[in-house]
Design a protein around this motif. Structure first.
Motif, PDB file in Angstrom:
ATOM      1  N   THR A   7       0.837  -1.200   0.000  1.00  0.00           N
ATOM      2  CA  THR A   7       0.000   0.000   0.000  1.00  0.00           C
ATOM      3  C   THR A   7       0.871   1.249   0.000  1.00  0.00           C
ATOM      4  O   THR A   7       1.995   1.243   0.501  1.00  0.00           O
ATOM      5  CB  THR A   7      -0.943   0.024   1.226  1.00  0.00           C
ATOM      6  OG1 THR A   7      -0.177  -0.187   2.407  1.00  0.00           O
ATOM      7  CG2 THR A   7      -2.028  -1.018   1.096  1.00  0.00           C
ATOM      8  N   LYS A  11      -1.606   7.709  -5.356  1.00  0.00           N
ATOM      9  CA  LYS A  11      -1.344   7.097  -6.655  1.00  0.00           C
ATOM     10  C   LYS A  11       0.025   7.494  -7.212  1.00  0.00           C
ATOM     11  O   LYS A  11       0.713   6.681  -7.834  1.00  0.00           O
ATOM     12  CB  LYS A  11      -2.442   7.493  -7.646  1.00  0.00           C
ATOM     13  CG  LYS A  11      -2.504   6.599  -8.860  1.00  0.00           C
ATOM     14  CD  LYS A  11      -3.612   7.015  -9.804  1.00  0.00           C
ATOM     15  CE  LYS A  11      -4.936   6.504  -9.300  1.00  0.00           C
ATOM     16  NZ  LYS A  11      -6.025   6.694 -10.295  1.00  0.00           N
ATOM     17  N   ALA A  14       2.744   5.425  -5.589  1.00  0.00           N
ATOM     18  CA  ALA A  14       2.668   4.051  -6.084  1.00  0.00           C
ATOM     19  C   ALA A  14       3.210   3.955  -7.509  1.00  0.00           C
ATOM     20  O   ALA A  14       3.989   3.054  -7.830  1.00  0.00           O
ATOM     21  CB  ALA A  14       1.224   3.558  -6.035  1.00  0.00           C
ATOM     22  N   ARG A  15       2.814   4.889  -8.357  1.00  0.00           N
ATOM     23  CA  ARG A  15       3.299   4.878  -9.743  1.00  0.00           C
ATOM     24  C   ARG A  15       4.809   5.028  -9.817  1.00  0.00           C
ATOM     25  O   ARG A  15       5.472   4.383 -10.629  1.00  0.00           O
ATOM     26  CB  ARG A  15       2.647   6.004 -10.539  1.00  0.00           C
ATOM     27  CG  ARG A  15       1.235   5.717 -10.953  1.00  0.00           C
ATOM     28  CD  ARG A  15       0.715   6.870 -11.763  1.00  0.00           C
ATOM     29  NE  ARG A  15      -0.653   6.620 -12.197  1.00  0.00           N
ATOM     30  CZ  ARG A  15      -1.541   7.557 -12.404  1.00  0.00           C
ATOM     31  NH1 ARG A  15      -1.223   8.832 -12.227  1.00  0.00           N
ATOM     32  NH2 ARG A  15      -2.757   7.251 -12.807  1.00  0.00           N
ATOM     33  N   TYR A  30       1.862  -4.168 -12.870  1.00  0.00           N
ATOM     34  CA  TYR A  30       1.220  -3.869 -11.589  1.00  0.00           C
ATOM     35  C   TYR A  30      -0.161  -3.278 -11.831  1.00  0.00           C
ATOM     36  O   TYR A  30      -0.438  -2.740 -12.890  1.00  0.00           O
ATOM     37  CB  TYR A  30       2.073  -2.938 -10.716  1.00  0.00           C
ATOM     38  CG  TYR A  30       2.246  -1.521 -11.216  1.00  0.00           C
ATOM     39  CD1 TYR A  30       1.320  -0.531 -10.896  1.00  0.00           C
ATOM     40  CD2 TYR A  30       3.337  -1.153 -11.991  1.00  0.00           C
ATOM     41  CE1 TYR A  30       1.480   0.783 -11.330  1.00  0.00           C
ATOM     42  CE2 TYR A  30       3.507   0.147 -12.427  1.00  0.00           C
ATOM     43  CZ  TYR A  30       2.578   1.115 -12.096  1.00  0.00           C
ATOM     44  OH  TYR A  30       2.742   2.411 -12.531  1.00  0.00           O
ATOM     45  N   LEU A  32      -3.219  -0.854  -9.716  1.00  0.00           N
ATOM     46  CA  LEU A  32      -3.463   0.047  -8.589  1.00  0.00           C
ATOM     47  C   LEU A  32      -4.951   0.087  -8.275  1.00  0.00           C
ATOM     48  O   LEU A  32      -5.776   0.226  -9.187  1.00  0.00           O
ATOM     49  CB  LEU A  32      -2.979   1.461  -8.916  1.00  0.00           C
ATOM     50  CG  LEU A  32      -1.489   1.613  -9.223  1.00  0.00           C
ATOM     51  CD1 LEU A  32      -1.164   3.059  -9.579  1.00  0.00           C
ATOM     52  CD2 LEU A  32      -0.645   1.153  -8.050  1.00  0.00           C
ATOM     53  N   VAL A  51      -3.547   3.568  -1.674  1.00  0.00           N
ATOM     54  CA  VAL A  51      -3.574   2.894  -2.965  1.00  0.00           C
ATOM     55  C   VAL A  51      -2.877   1.551  -2.783  1.00  0.00           C
ATOM     56  O   VAL A  51      -1.755   1.485  -2.274  1.00  0.00           O
ATOM     57  CB  VAL A  51      -2.855   3.730  -4.044  1.00  0.00           C
ATOM     58  CG1 VAL A  51      -2.751   2.963  -5.349  1.00  0.00           C
ATOM     59  CG2 VAL A  51      -3.581   5.050  -4.260  1.00  0.00           C
ATOM     60  N   MET A  53      -1.140  -1.610  -4.428  1.00  0.00           N
ATOM     61  CA  MET A  53      -0.486  -2.065  -5.651  1.00  0.00           C
ATOM     62  C   MET A  53      -0.395  -3.586  -5.616  1.00  0.00           C
ATOM     63  O   MET A  53       0.042  -4.165  -4.619  1.00  0.00           O
ATOM     64  CB  MET A  53       0.919  -1.476  -5.788  1.00  0.00           C
ATOM     65  CG  MET A  53       1.613  -1.904  -7.082  1.00  0.00           C
ATOM     66  SD  MET A  53       3.345  -1.403  -7.195  1.00  0.00           S
ATOM     67  CE  MET A  53       3.216   0.366  -7.200  1.00  0.00           C
TER      68      MET A  53
END
Length: 98
Positions: A7, A11, A14-15, A30, A32, A51, A53
């Motif tokens: 987590t 976003k 995470a990206r 991946y 999301l 978010v 992943m």
């Protein structure tokens, strides 16, 4: 093949890690997903929009774990591996080739 879950606070974070993992060829892809997390942290219940992943890879858990820990903003990031019991042959072939 393994699935690795982690987590992130948003976003963008995470990206950034997801793209880094892809560029290093540590994961094949991946996904999301937005999640609402409720958890114990430092003696009290916390709530956060995060978010999730989901990463797919045939690399070792330790390689992916090391990369995430080095680049993650959380003090204690969630990094969980799940080994699927069944995967279609064609998809598994793609994961191995990626």
């Amino acid at each position: 093949m393994i699935l690795i879950l982690s987590t992130f606070p948003n976003k963008e974070a995470a990206r950034k890690i997801g793209r880094g993992l892809l560029k290093q060829k540590l994961i094949a892809c991946y996904n999301l997903l937005p999640v609402e997390s409720v958890y114990w942290w430092k003696g009290k219940i916390e709530e956060a929009n995060e978010v999730l992943m989901i990463m797919k890879t045939n690399k070792s858990f330790e390689e992916v774990e090391k990369f995430i820990i080095e680049h993650h903003s959380y003090e204690t990031p969630e990094i969980i591996a799940i080994e699927p019991s069944e995967v279609t042959r064609k998809y598994l072939k793609w994961i191995k080739e990626s």
